[in-house]
Design an enzyme around this catalytic site. Sequence first.
Site: not given
Ligand code: PGA
Length: 253
Positions: A9, A11, A95, A97, A167, A173, A213
């Site tokens: 992803n 983003k 997601h 976010e 998640e 992140g 992560s």
């Molecule tokens: P990350 O993001 O691997 O940077 O923690 C995962 C995600 O939000 O899909």
Amino acid sequence: MLRPLIVGNWKMNNTIHQSVELVMKLREFVKTERDTDIIIAPPFTALHHVGFLIADTPIRLAAQNMHHEKTGAFTGDLSGEMLKDVGCEYVILGHSERRKCHCETDETVNRKLKAAIRDELKPIVCVGESLEQREAGDAIRTIKAQVKGSLKGLGPGMVKNMAIAYEPVWAIGTGKTASPTEAEEIHNTIRELLFELFGRNATENIRIIYGGSVTPENIDSLMAQANIDGVLVGGASLKADSFARIISFKESI
Ligand code: PGA
């Protein structure tokens, strides 16, 4: 074990030029068919170019979001048909976010999920608890409510192409990963809930993937868990060598 599903992803990262650079490197690692589904979700602006460059590879294209309506006055949105038109086979929905920054709820995710199924996109539905919910001992209840709410009104015949991404919000992140056993506990809960909601036959092939992560360092221990069928990778999917190491997890277990 189900066929693993590894999703990168990107983003809101990478211009078209940067996307092309990254995908040209990825192509080198993923030339031939593997027994893993490898998906990348570039930003909308790069979908067309990236789609063209992966057409002769086993890598498939996902969108990071979609609108539930087919067409209309929805400034700034994209429909499922448009995403298919540009070459997407998958779409990431709900997601955290988007839930946080765009006020998406289980109800909006549910509308999008039904639209994705209608438009023949393979949905990857994201759920995850916050740090406060985990610390309050509320993780399992939260996840169950999100899964039930996001999948509301679906029948057993509708869910076969869907994947669920667990998640935990506190792991996205942040460099903090859920331990393999913490993740496995939630994945197992989701699996049981899917059996309960739609029956075992309809759901035993649904992949439940982990995100938050994921790195080349922790991929092997995550993938060694019985109910972790793949991963959704953010930061570590932006570098060709780390994503390549993640998709090659099997070679090192
Ligand atoms: P990350 O993001 O691997 O940077 O923690 C995962 C995600 O939000 O899909």
